[in-house]
Every structure is written in structure tokens, then in C-alpha cells.
Design an enzyme around this catalytic site. Structure first.
Site, PDB file in Angstrom:
ATOM      1  N   CYS A 116     -17.870   5.273   2.868  1.00 21.47           N
ATOM      2  CA  CYS A 116     -18.390   4.087   3.545  1.00 21.47           C
ATOM      3  C   CYS A 116     -18.388   2.907   2.578  1.00 21.47           C
ATOM      4  O   CYS A 116     -18.773   3.062   1.413  1.00 21.47           O
ATOM      5  CB  CYS A 116     -19.809   4.374   4.027  1.00 21.47           C
ATOM      6  N   HIS A 159     -19.002   7.354  13.256  1.00 14.52           N
ATOM      7  CA  HIS A 159     -19.534   6.758  12.022  1.00 14.52           C
ATOM      8  C   HIS A 159     -20.031   5.337  12.291  1.00 14.52           C
ATOM      9  O   HIS A 159     -21.128   4.968  11.881  1.00 14.52           O
ATOM     10  CB  HIS A 159     -18.421   6.770  10.956  1.00 14.52           C
ATOM     11  N   GLU A 160     -19.230   4.538  13.008  1.00 18.12           N
ATOM     12  CA  GLU A 160     -19.604   3.144  13.292  1.00 18.12           C
ATOM     13  C   GLU A 160     -20.748   3.059  14.305  1.00 18.12           C
ATOM     14  O   GLU A 160     -21.621   2.199  14.183  1.00 18.12           O
ATOM     15  CB  GLU A 160     -18.390   2.335  13.756  1.00 18.12           C
ATOM     16  N   HIS A 163     -23.827   3.516  12.399  1.00 25.51           N
ATOM     17  CA  HIS A 163     -24.229   2.278  11.711  1.00 25.51           C
ATOM     18  C   HIS A 163     -25.022   1.379  12.659  1.00 25.51           C
ATOM     19  O   HIS A 163     -26.045   0.809  12.275  1.00 25.51           O
ATOM     20  CB  HIS A 163     -23.010   1.501  11.212  1.00 25.51           C
TER      21      HIS A 163
END
Length: 186
Positions: A116, A159-160, A163
Site C-alpha cells: 500500500c 483493498h480500496e 480504505h
């Protein structure tokens, strides 16, 4: 709009027709990375500009395949993804940005190594679904889409989305034994 694997969303980027500004990427432990982002109005000009900025920032960042609004200091549920050309990518939808995205279906869970930009010194093994269906909204048009993907692109989307929910991959690793010092190539 529904997008099946192999369909490109690249036309959306052309329709956006808004130049993006490169923004600095924040690093952990910045508090914005631990806060769930706000739901956004995808037609708001500020959100459209944020979308363009995410793409611009992602494009100048070597090895970057995704970037979420919290990573540029904006507590919002907006992220960009582009796995084009990545050696692990099989299914590729090109460059796209989604607002208010959620995973509606996740299957075939597998561990995999993740890194990341906001955690520049570490990588870690994270178990994620290797096939997902994601619903979100395209910025600008406000058009809702459902995207089905797998493999590396599915991992990048999860993953995003994490976030945008205030989570880092560090929150998903099984423990310290699953963290690794990032290799530096000169």
C-alpha cells in the site's frame, strides 16, 4: 449498467474530461486512514474533481494499481483502480473510479501479498475473495454499475473499498508473522 469480466470502463474516463491534479499521498498513522469515508454525491463537481485527482495521482505513482480518497486526505467513499499491465492481472476493466462502492458477493477466498502506498515500508499476507461482485456509482454521470471481476483486480477492489471504510491491509493480516519488510529495488 452491468459490466461483465472483460468489458472496459475506459470510455467513462474520456467522458469525465476533467484534468486531475496530483495530490500528496498520506501515510499511516494519519487519522484520515482510520476513519470511514463519507457517502458522496457522485455528481458533485468536487467529487468529480477528486475522481480526476485520484487517477492523476495513481498514474504518476510507480506500481500503483489503486488509490482511495482517504489516501490523499479526503474522507470520502471514492477510489480509482487500474490493474492494466500488472503481471498478476487476468481480468482487467481498465482505469475507473467508483463512488460509494460495496461488495455484494464474494467467493473463493485466497491469501495473497498486498502492499500500500500509505504503508510504504511493509507488505502483508491478506485473505480476500478471488471473485467479487461490486456495486458502485460512476462519478460525473452518477450512473450505477455492477462489476464482476476476479483474481488480482478483485483483490485491488477489496483493498480500496477497505480504505474507504477506514481499514488498511494491516487490519486484515493474520498477525505479525504475516508482515514483511518491503524490498527496495535500486
Amino acid at each position: 449498467m452491468s459490466c461483465d469480466a472483460g468489458v472496459s470502463l475506459a470510455g467513462w474516463l474520456t467522458e469525465l474530461a476533467q484534468p486531475g491534479q496530483v495530490r500528496p499521498v498520506v501515510s499511516a498513522p494519519d487519522p484520515v486512514l482510520a476513519r470511514a469515508g463519507a457517502v458522496v454525491d457522485p455528481t458533485d463537481p468536487a467529487v468529480v474533481q477528486l475522481a480526476a485527482d485520484l487517477v492523476a495521482t495513481m498514474r504518476v505513482s510507480p506500481g500503483c494499481v489503486g488509490l482511495a480518497a482517504p489516501q490523499v486526505g479526503a474522507s470520502a467513499r471514492v477510489f480509482a483502480v487500474d490493474v492494466t499491465g500488472h503481471p498478476k492481472a487476468v481480468t482487467v476493466h481498465g482505469t475507473f473510479v467508483l463512488c460509494n462502492a460495496t461488495v455484494v458477493s464474494a467467493t473463493r477466498w485466497r491469501p495473497g501479498r498486498e502492499g500500500c502506498m500509505s504503508v510504504p515500508d511493509l507488505t502483508g499476507d491478506v485473505k480476500r475473495a478471488s471473485r467479487v461482485v461490486v456495486e458502485g456509482v460512476l462519478p460525473g454521470s452518477g450512473e450505477p454499475i455492477q462489476l464482476t471481476t476476479d483474481g488480482f483486480e478483485a483483490r485491488a477492489l477489496q483493498h480500496e473499498i477497505d480504505h474507504c471504510g477506514g481499514l488498511l491491509f494491516l487490519d486484515r493480516v493474520a498477525g505479525a508473522h504475516a508482515l514483511y519488510q518491503r524490498k527496495v529495488y535500486l
